[in-house]
Write an enzyme that holds these catalytic residues in place. Structure first.
Site, short mmCIF file in Angstrom:
data_model
loop_
_atom_site.label_atom_id
_atom_site.label_comp_id
_atom_site.label_asym_id
_atom_site.label_seq_id
_atom_site.Cartn_x
_atom_site.Cartn_y
_atom_site.Cartn_z
N HIS A 485 67.59 51.64 22.83
CA HIS A 485 66.12 51.77 22.87
C HIS A 485 65.60 52.40 21.57
O HIS A 485 64.69 51.86 20.93
CB HIS A 485 65.73 52.62 24.08
CG HIS A 485 64.26 52.87 24.20
ND1 HIS A 485 63.47 52.22 25.13
CD2 HIS A 485 63.42 53.71 23.53
CE1 HIS A 485 62.22 52.65 25.01
NE2 HIS A 485 62.16 53.55 24.05
N GLU A 486 66.18 53.53 21.19
CA GLU A 486 65.69 54.21 20.00
C GLU A 486 65.95 53.39 18.75
O GLU A 486 65.14 53.41 17.80
CB GLU A 486 66.33 55.61 19.88
CG GLU A 486 65.98 56.55 21.03
CD GLU A 486 64.49 56.65 21.31
OE1 GLU A 486 63.67 56.50 20.37
OE2 GLU A 486 64.12 56.87 22.48
N HIS A 489 63.11 51.01 18.16
CA HIS A 489 62.03 51.63 17.39
C HIS A 489 62.40 51.68 15.90
O HIS A 489 61.58 51.39 15.02
CB HIS A 489 61.79 53.06 17.88
CG HIS A 489 61.06 53.16 19.18
ND1 HIS A 489 59.85 52.54 19.40
CD2 HIS A 489 61.34 53.84 20.32
CE1 HIS A 489 59.42 52.83 20.62
NE2 HIS A 489 60.32 53.61 21.20
N HIS A 492 61.99 48.42 14.14
CA HIS A 492 60.57 48.12 13.93
C HIS A 492 60.09 48.81 12.64
O HIS A 492 59.30 48.23 11.88
CB HIS A 492 59.78 48.63 15.13
CG HIS A 492 58.47 47.95 15.33
ND1 HIS A 492 57.59 48.30 16.32
CD2 HIS A 492 57.86 46.93 14.67
CE1 HIS A 492 56.53 47.54 16.28
NE2 HIS A 492 56.66 46.70 15.28
#
Length: 711
Positions: A485-486, A489, A492
């Site tokens: 998940h991290e 980010h 991105h």
């Protein structure tokens, strides 16, 4: 160490304050908290001088003459203060905390001053009405539009005394949010439970016991010490057969930073109580909204987001709750039946639920989280994640070197075709000096000035259990998902191709869309090829057996109805609080939370639970009236991942998946905030998002929930 700065952006000698050196990566090895005040004051003075220059009537109202010079100055301040804020989150010490808190009001004051600057606002308005604006690329027009929006939200249209009061509100809110965060960390660190009787530890596995024994030895004690840091807390709740141990840990964890807390007590406990901070924050946010002409703070929060109104958000949440409720009620009925029949718990309490759930999952699927954990060694998982990213996005990830703030921190670089794309730090282990949770933050953003390209740098932070007993750190599958998940980010931020700072990477992306890439990455944790490649048993080296993975997959949506309602409970509480709170009104914070739980929850905690007092997301983390973003963006991410599932089902799957990865990079990751998020989604998917994929991924696709089948 001298405080004299070289010219901005130039290479500086190591005698220069590292917060004033922007020639390369942050110089953590040279940092001292005493440097914060002088450096930040210097950068604020520089930014104010630039502000005066670009608002001088003699300065042309053009991009090069007034937008970029101010962006240069504020970026330097942002990078320096970002380094300080990062260290405050991962390496908290009394001197650092003191220096941070002493400087915070000056930083807040400057940003408020900038957002209210009448001459600068007038210059942006004139620029937006000029022929030059019409000739700008769409990306830069969007930046100007965002600036005008942010001026209005920053109080630029207010007149005295409302203008001065707005500035006071910003200063006080920043201080309160920081104090809230400090109280949560201090309350977490203040509790230690020492156990000397081995019989109270039945059910706990070797790695949890080894960590507890090391913690006790570190404190100079015999036996085992448990803390409220999650790697210590969660195993107790899942596996400890001794019910009083679970109850004591649950009470301590769920009452952190409140007057109900088990420790510390007396005046120390009152000093860490976050309830007054919450009340004051809500009152200040409501006053801010009224000054800006809005009915409530939720409306203010939604202006730069995808969602149009608090009512629309609450309807979305309630519609999703209605879909999830039959499944959640089935989950709870099964759990209660199992607890009564198999665990002699006819009336399971809050501190029994994680324990009973783990036992039920073991009975139904014949594995436990602890069994799976033995296969996920952190170094191998990290390598598997990197190889996946390399295949999806045609990049290369390699170790790199840079000064860091702790010996456990590692540093990497991403390259494409031999060219540097970005770099990132990973700090993955829990420490007392580190705030709880997991997050990504930016150390530096991509930006192009003339022929010079500034590549992005990210911080990726988690709080996993460190290595114990000479073995590598082991991750639960939930930990693996958090890591992915991290990194979503991080990708991105790092894989952006946008050259303008204000919309590069995650900058300028609507808050309720920023979770799309992160939640998207979680899906790969359920693909056999990926899981097999990054698993190896810590003792035998054998990969995760396919048969065990199939059982994990069958259990993927175990209690997903309950989990969905829990997230909706948090999101609805957040939105209602910020939409309905009135200072001096009849409803208090606990009243609103109780109402929300009566409406949507199937698991209602004890009345002394004070979850809200450590709900840092909305009181100290930027998610105020925005926690719904997790479910909102999950719709987008599930639908986006469905495109990969469709590609995997084709006869030429490898080529299709590669093409889909390229399109996801081109249309989602690389464009940052340069266009509306919904336009990016449509460009990737070819249509508007649909709810079906989310419901399917969560196992909630039946017309109605089946009758409970008891284990």
């Amino acid at each position: 160490m001298t405080m004299q700065a070289a010219a901005p952006g130039t290479t500086t000698a190591l005698t220069v304050n590292p917060l004033l050196d922007f020639s390369g990566l942050p110089r953590f090895a040279d940092f001292d908290p005493a440097q914060i005040g002088p450096a930040i004051d210097s950068l604020i003075a520089e930014a104010r001088a630039t502000l005066a220059a670009v608002t001088d009537p003699a300065t042309p109202a053009t991009w090069d003459a007034f937008v970029e010079p101010l962006e240069d100055a504020t970026e330097r301040l942002g990078r320096a203060w970002g380094m300080v804020g990062h260290l405050n989150g991962v390496a908290d010490t009394p001197p650092l905390r003191e220096a941070y808190n002493a400087t915070l009001p000056r930083v807040t004051q400057f940003w408020t001053e900038l957002s209210q600057h009448e001459a600068l606002f007038a210059r942006y308005k004139a620029y937006a009405a000029s022929p030059d604006y019409a000739q700008l690329p769409a990306v830069r027009r969007r930046i100007v539009d965002h600036a005008l929006r942010d001026f209005r939200l920053g109080g630029a249209e207010l007149k005295s005394p409302a203008r001065e009061r707005f500035a006071e509100l910003q200063d006080r809110q920043a201080a309160l949010a920081q104090k809230f965060s400090e109280n949560v960390l201090d309350a977490t660190n203040a509790f230690r439970l020492r156990v000397t009787d081995p019989s109270e530890l039945d059910g706990l596995h070797a790695d949890a016991l080894d960590a507890a024994r090391e913690a006790a030895q570190k404190d100079g004690h015999e036996g085992w010490t448990f803390t409220l840091h999650f790697p210590s807390y969660l195993p107790v709740m899942q596996y400890a057969a001794h019910r009083p141990l679970r109850e004591r840990m649950y009470r301590a964890y769920s009452t952190r930073a409140s007057l109900n807390a088990l420790a510390p007590e007396g005046e120390a406990g009152a000093a860490l109580d976050n309830a007054p901070i919450i009340d004051e924050l809500l009152a200040l946010r409501h006053e801010e909204a009224e000054l800006l002409g809005y009915a409530n703070y939720a409306q203010v929060s939604l202006v730069p987001k995808m969602a149009e109104s608090p009512g629309q958000v609450m309807k979305f949440l309630r519609d999703l709750a209605a879909r999830a409720r039959p499944f959640a009620e089935r989950d709870m009925a099964e759990l209660r039946h199992f607890a009564a029949e198999k665990l002699a718990l006819p009336d399971p309490q809050a501190w029994d639920l994680a324990f009973a759930s783990e036992k039920l999952k073991e009975a139904r699927y014949a594995f436990s989280d602890q069994t799976v954990k033995q296969y996920f060694q952190l170094p191998r998982v990290l390598d598997g994640l990197f190889r996946l990213i390399e295949r999806l996005y045609s990049v290369r990830i390699a170790p790199d070197e840079a000064p860091a703030w702790h010996p456990d921190v590692r540093f990497f670089r991403i390259e494409r075709d031999g060219q540097l794309v970005g770099q990132f730090y990973v700090d993955l282990y829990a420490r007392e000096s580190k705030r709880p949770g997991a997050w990504m933050d930016d150390a530096r953003s991509r930006r192009r000035r003339a022929a010079r390209l500034q590549t992005p740098v990210a911080y990726l932070v988690c709080n996993f259990q460190p290595p114990v007993g000479g073995r590598p750190a082991l991750l639960t599958h939930d930990d693996v998902t958090t890591l992915f998940h991290e990194f979503g980010h991080g990708l991105h931020h790092l894989l952006t191709r946008v050259d303008d700072l204000a919309v590069s990477g995650i900058s300028g992306v609507e808050w309720d869309a920023v979770e799309l890439p992160s939640q998207f990455m979680e899906n790969f944790c359920w693909e056999w090829e990926i899981v097999a490649s990054m698993s190896a048993h810590v003792e035998t080296g054998e990969p995760l057996p396919r048969e065990l993975f199939d059982r994990m997959l069958a259990a993927k949506n175990f209690q997903s109805g309950m989990a969905t309602l829990r997230q909706i409970e948090f999101a609805l509480f957040d939105m209602r609080l910020h939409a309905e709170f009135r200072p001096g009104g009849g409803q208090g914070v606990q009243d609103v939370l109780d109402e929300v739980r009566r409406e949507v929850a199937v698991v209602v905690p004890p009345p002394w639970n004070r979850f809200q007092n450590s709900f840092s997301h909305i009181f100290a983390g930027g998610y105020s009236a925005g926690y719904y973003s997790y479910k909102w963006a999950e719709v987008l991410s599930a639908d986006a991942y469905a495109a990969f599932e469709e590609a995997m089902a084709q006869p030429d799957a490898p080529a299709r998946v590669a093409e889909t990865g390229r399109r996801f990079l081109d249309e989602i990751l690389s464009v940052g905030g340069s266009r509306p998020a919904i336009d990016s989604f449509r460009a990737f998917r070819g249509r508007d998002p649909e709810l079906d994929a989310l419901l399917r991924h969560n196992g909630m696709v039946e017309a109605s929930a089946p009758e409970p089948s008891h284990a």
